[in-house]
Design a protein around this motif. Structure first.
Motif, PDB file in Angstrom:
ATOM      1  N   PRO A 172       0.809  -1.227   0.000  1.00  8.73           N
ATOM      2  CA  PRO A 172       0.000   0.000   0.000  1.00  8.73           C
ATOM      3  C   PRO A 172       0.840   1.273   0.000  1.00  8.73           C
ATOM      4  O   PRO A 172       0.430   2.294  -0.553  1.00  8.73           O
ATOM      5  N   ARG A 173       2.026   1.216   0.608  1.00  4.17           N
ATOM      6  CA  ARG A 173       2.882   2.398   0.632  1.00  4.17           C
ATOM      7  C   ARG A 173       3.428   2.706  -0.763  1.00  4.17           C
ATOM      8  O   ARG A 173       3.564   3.870  -1.151  1.00  4.17           O
ATOM      9  N   VAL A 174       3.730   1.656  -1.517  1.00  5.83           N
ATOM     10  CA  VAL A 174       4.191   1.850  -2.894  1.00  5.83           C
ATOM     11  C   VAL A 174       3.050   2.388  -3.751  1.00  5.83           C
ATOM     12  O   VAL A 174       3.234   3.310  -4.558  1.00  5.83           O
ATOM     13  N   LEU A 175       1.855   1.836  -3.545  1.00  6.96           N
ATOM     14  CA  LEU A 175       0.693   2.309  -4.297  1.00  6.96           C
ATOM     15  C   LEU A 175       0.440   3.787  -4.026  1.00  6.96           C
ATOM     16  O   LEU A 175       0.129   4.556  -4.941  1.00  6.96           O
ATOM     17  N   LYS A 176       0.574   4.193  -2.743  1.00  7.42           N
ATOM     18  CA  LYS A 176       0.345   5.597  -2.391  1.00  7.42           C
ATOM     19  C   LYS A 176       1.425   6.495  -2.986  1.00  7.42           C
ATOM     20  O   LYS A 176       1.142   7.586  -3.501  1.00  7.42           O
ATOM     21  N   ALA A 177       2.694   6.045  -2.915  1.00  6.65           N
ATOM     22  CA  ALA A 177       3.792   6.857  -3.466  1.00  6.65           C
ATOM     23  C   ALA A 177       3.606   7.077  -4.964  1.00  6.65           C
ATOM     24  O   ALA A 177       3.868   8.169  -5.480  1.00  6.65           O
ATOM     25  N   LEU A 178       3.125   6.062  -5.660  1.00 12.57           N
ATOM     26  CA  LEU A 178       2.875   6.210  -7.088  1.00 12.57           C
ATOM     27  C   LEU A 178       1.650   7.090  -7.336  1.00 12.57           C
ATOM     28  O   LEU A 178       1.646   7.928  -8.243  1.00 12.57           O
ATOM     29  N   ALA A 179       0.608   6.903  -6.499  1.00 15.50           N
ATOM     30  CA  ALA A 179      -0.601   7.719  -6.659  1.00 15.50           C
ATOM     31  C   ALA A 179      -0.305   9.193  -6.424  1.00 15.50           C
ATOM     32  O   ALA A 179      -0.894  10.063  -7.074  1.00 15.50           O
ATOM     33  N   ASP A 180       0.599   9.483  -5.487  1.00 18.21           N
ATOM     34  CA  ASP A 180       0.983  10.875  -5.240  1.00 18.21           C
ATOM     35  C   ASP A 180       1.614  11.510  -6.476  1.00 18.21           C
ATOM     36  O   ASP A 180       1.630  12.742  -6.607  1.00 18.21           O
ATOM     37  N   LYS A 181       2.131  10.679  -7.347  1.00 17.54           N
ATOM     38  CA  LYS A 181       2.715  11.163  -8.599  1.00 17.54           C
ATOM     39  C   LYS A 181       1.722  11.052  -9.755  1.00 17.54           C
ATOM     40  O   LYS A 181       2.082  11.269 -10.910  1.00 17.54           O
ATOM     41  N   GLY A 182       0.467  10.675  -9.431  1.00 16.90           N
ATOM     42  CA  GLY A 182      -0.569  10.613 -10.459  1.00 16.90           C
ATOM     43  C   GLY A 182      -0.628   9.323 -11.231  1.00 16.90           C
ATOM     44  O   GLY A 182      -1.197   9.280 -12.329  1.00 16.90           O
ATOM     45  N   VAL A 183      -0.074   8.239 -10.661  1.00 15.37           N
ATOM     46  CA  VAL A 183       0.019   6.974 -11.398  1.00 15.37           C
ATOM     47  C   VAL A 183      -0.585   5.838 -10.572  1.00 15.37           C
ATOM     48  O   VAL A 183      -0.368   5.740  -9.366  1.00 15.37           O
ATOM     49  N   LYS A 184      -1.328   4.970 -11.229  1.00 16.35           N
ATOM     50  CA  LYS A 184      -1.801   3.716 -10.642  1.00 16.35           C
ATOM     51  C   LYS A 184      -1.260   2.588 -11.503  1.00 16.35           C
ATOM     52  O   LYS A 184      -1.568   2.504 -12.696  1.00 16.35           O
ATOM     53  N   VAL A 185      -0.431   1.723 -10.899  1.00 13.67           N
ATOM     54  CA  VAL A 185       0.232   0.669 -11.651  1.00 13.67           C
ATOM     55  C   VAL A 185      -0.491  -0.655 -11.404  1.00 13.67           C
ATOM     56  O   VAL A 185      -0.642  -1.084 -10.260  1.00 13.67           O
ATOM     57  N   ASP A 186      -0.934  -1.299 -12.467  1.00 13.74           N
ATOM     58  CA  ASP A 186      -1.504  -2.646 -12.418  1.00 13.74           C
ATOM     59  C   ASP A 186      -0.487  -3.610 -13.024  1.00 13.74           C
ATOM     60  O   ASP A 186      -0.024  -3.395 -14.154  1.00 13.74           O
ATOM     61  N   VAL A 187      -0.130  -4.656 -12.259  1.00 14.31           N
ATOM     62  CA  VAL A 187       0.910  -5.570 -12.729  1.00 14.31           C
ATOM     63  C   VAL A 187       0.406  -7.004 -12.739  1.00 14.31           C
ATOM     64  O   VAL A 187      -0.496  -7.372 -11.995  1.00 14.31           O
ATOM     65  N   GLU A 188       1.031  -7.804 -13.602  1.00 11.45           N
ATOM     66  CA  GLU A 188       0.802  -9.242 -13.662  1.00 11.45           C
ATOM     67  C   GLU A 188       2.160  -9.933 -13.586  1.00 11.45           C
ATOM     68  O   GLU A 188       3.084  -9.570 -14.321  1.00 11.45           O
ATOM     69  N   PRO A 189       2.320 -10.920 -12.685  1.00 12.77           N
ATOM     70  CA  PRO A 189       3.612 -11.601 -12.571  1.00 12.77           C
ATOM     71  C   PRO A 189       3.769 -12.714 -13.609  1.00 12.77           C
ATOM     72  O   PRO A 189       2.790 -13.319 -14.054  1.00 12.77           O
ATOM     73  N   ALA A 190       5.018 -12.957 -13.962  1.00  8.95           N
ATOM     74  CA  ALA A 190       5.342 -14.039 -14.893  1.00  8.95           C
ATOM     75  C   ALA A 190       6.826 -14.345 -14.762  1.00  8.95           C
ATOM     76  O   ALA A 190       7.587 -13.577 -14.145  1.00  8.95           O
ATOM     77  N   GLY A 191       7.245 -15.483 -15.314  1.00 11.99           N
ATOM     78  CA  GLY A 191       8.659 -15.786 -15.359  1.00 11.99           C
ATOM     79  C   GLY A 191       9.383 -14.795 -16.240  1.00 11.99           C
ATOM     80  O   GLY A 191       8.880 -14.394 -17.302  1.00 11.99           O
ATOM     81  N   SER A 192      10.585 -14.381 -15.832  1.00 10.78           N
ATOM     82  CA  SER A 192      11.280 -13.312 -16.553  1.00 10.78           C
ATOM     83  C   SER A 192      11.624 -13.708 -17.979  1.00 10.78           C
ATOM     84  O   SER A 192      11.481 -12.904 -18.911  1.00 10.78           O
TER      85      SER A 192
END
Length: 478
Positions: free
Chosen positions: A173-193
């Motif tokens: 949640p802290r990362v989500l808030k730090a990004l939101a403070d910059k106007g960004v909402k990041v949606d991610v999906e995990p996978a093998g590199s």
């Protein structure tokens, strides 16, 4: 508003005619014309009107005292045209309501008041105070009716596909808030590199964030992108248990110290001779008839397995980086055995590490992981007594490489690389970011001995060599 009018007409029946009360109420009501919030207007109007009517009554009560003491008015004109009355000689003027009755609220002989109160100055002071109170009420209530500030602009949604070991970071949640403070909402999906670089449709995403430079390089080549970001990194490590570490110390594989190290050369000797766990001297803690192997992910899809192959090929090639077809051919049989002897392997590093955390050393006595995974688990209280972090000697540094696929992805790459708060939070999740002091503090606070100065670190083979080796191992799976 009708109920408010009826109520005030009754309250001021002895001082003001009904028509006047309604006029005052209507005047006050019109002050709120155009205000966007209407819920409390009747209450505010009634309150303000009551204050004005009260002040008017007080002013009327004070007016007779201004006449000279030796002059007795024969008549008194009421404040309102509808109300008139005559006064008897020797008495003060009475205030009559519209029906000619005395008001119980105002009908008091002023001569009964003390001389100090009957003075013009004191009565004027009362009038000034009453007017000030009414004005304050009007100002406060009008200010309360001011429209709220406009909502912040909507966040820009940016979609990315990431290596699974970064999932906890992006869900914080802290990362989500730090990004939101910059106007960004990041949606991610995990996978093998490696899966991200070879088989996933990247057209659905704004950025790709595998866990190694080779995977990032492949994405850049395929999509002809020159920009990349490396916001943090993590050396490869081995998660094991204290009894296993003690057993391998006797076998010459593990070297104890402030930070235990795992001798890859000695380990490969045990692999090439098909040594089993129960063949180790004085083995009473893990006497099983299984090959001594480190559990990894699937090399066909996962970056962590590719890093394991890079280290093993380096040692098998006489501590030299593999280069050229001849060297590739020489080391391929050994590195293939490291994988095919394991049986089933997971696509992402999250799978075997979760098994290590939850099941114990039965199926997975040693697991190949990113250092960050162990530290992140420690911060969340998932590391139990007896769990040990070891560093392979040599090791490689996995550089988490973000490749922006458009302008939105580039924005996220810049934020992760330069924003101090996001760099600090990356360190709290065990990644080695620009906040080196923060990383050291997190590890110390959670009693995880880490290698502060990584010395025995080797480079991985070139992209083409690594791909050739991975393809050779993949073919052995059939």
């Amino acid at each position: 508003m009708r109920r408010a009018a009826d109520h005030l007409v009754q309250v001021f029946a002895g001082t003001h005619p009904a028509e006047y009360v309604e006029d005052v109420l209507g005047t006050v009501h019109r002050r709120f014309d155009g205000r966007p919030v209407r819920d409390f207007v009747p209450i505010l109007v009634e309150r303000i009107a009551r204050g004005e009517l009260t002040a008017k009554a007080a002013a009327e009560a004070a007016a007779p005292s201004e006449a000279p003491a030796d002059v007795q008015p024969e008549t008194a004109t009421a404040t309102h045209p509808a109300a008139t009355a005559k006064t008897a000689p020797g008495t003060t003027a009475d205030t009559l309501d519209s029906s000619g009755r005395h008001s119980p609220e105002i009908d008091r002989p002023l001569r009964m008041w003390p001389p100090r109160i009957r003075s013009k100055g004191f009565l004027s002071l009362i009038l000034v105070v009453a007017v000030a109170v009414v004005a304050a009420v009007v100002v406060v209530n009008i200010r309360q009716e001011e429209p709220p500030p406009p909502p912040p602009p909507p966040l820009t949604i940016v979609r990315g596909v990431i290596g699974s070991e970064k999932k906890a970071f992006f869900e914080d949640p802290r990362v989500l808030k730090a990004l939101a403070d910059k106007g960004v909402k990041v949606d991610v999906e995990p996978a093998g590199s490696r899966q991200i670089a070879t088989s996933i449709d990247l057209g659905r995403y704004d950025f790709a964030f595998p866990s190694s430079a080779p995977a990032g390089e492949l994405i850049q080549r395929q999509r002809r992108i020159s920009t990349k970001y490396t916001p943090f990194s993590s050396p490869m490590a081995i998660a094991t248990f204290q009894p296993i570490a003690d057993l391998l110390t006797k076998a010459g594989v593990v070297k104890k110290g402030p930070v235990p190290t795992f001798n890859v050369g000695r380990y490969l000797e045990l692999v090439t001779t098909d040594t089993k766990w129960d063949q180790l001297t004085d083995n009473t803690v893990y006497p099983v008839n299984k090959n001594i192997l480190v559990s990894t992910t699937d090399p066909r899809t996962s970056n962590s397995a590719a890093m394991y192959l890079a280290i093993a090929s380096y040692v098998a090639n006489g501590s030299t980086i593999v280069h050229g077809a001849s060297a590739e051919k020489d080391v391929l049989p050994l590195v293939t055995q490291l994988f095919t002897s394991q049986g089933y392997t997971d696509n992402t590093s999250e799978g075997p590490f979760n098994e290590y955390l939850t099941v114990g050393m039965g199926p997975t006595p040693m697991v190949w992981i990113y250092e960050a995974q162990f530290i992140d688990a420690a911060t969340r209280g998932r590391i139990k007594p007896g769990m040990v972090l070891m560093y392979p000697s040599p090791t490689v540094l996995s550089k988490h490489t973000l490749v922006p696929l458009n302008a939105s992805g580039d924005r996220v790459g810049r934020l992760l690389s330069t924003d101090p708060e996001l760099q600090r939070l990356a360190a709290e999740h065990g990644f080695r970011s620009g906040d080196t002091a923060g990383f050291a503090k997190v590890a110390a606070d959670h009693n995880v001995p880490v290698a502060t100065d990584l010395i025995d670190v080797v480079d991985i083979p070139s992209y083409d060599t690594l791909e050739h080796l991975l393809d050779g191992v993949a073919k052995s799976y059939g």
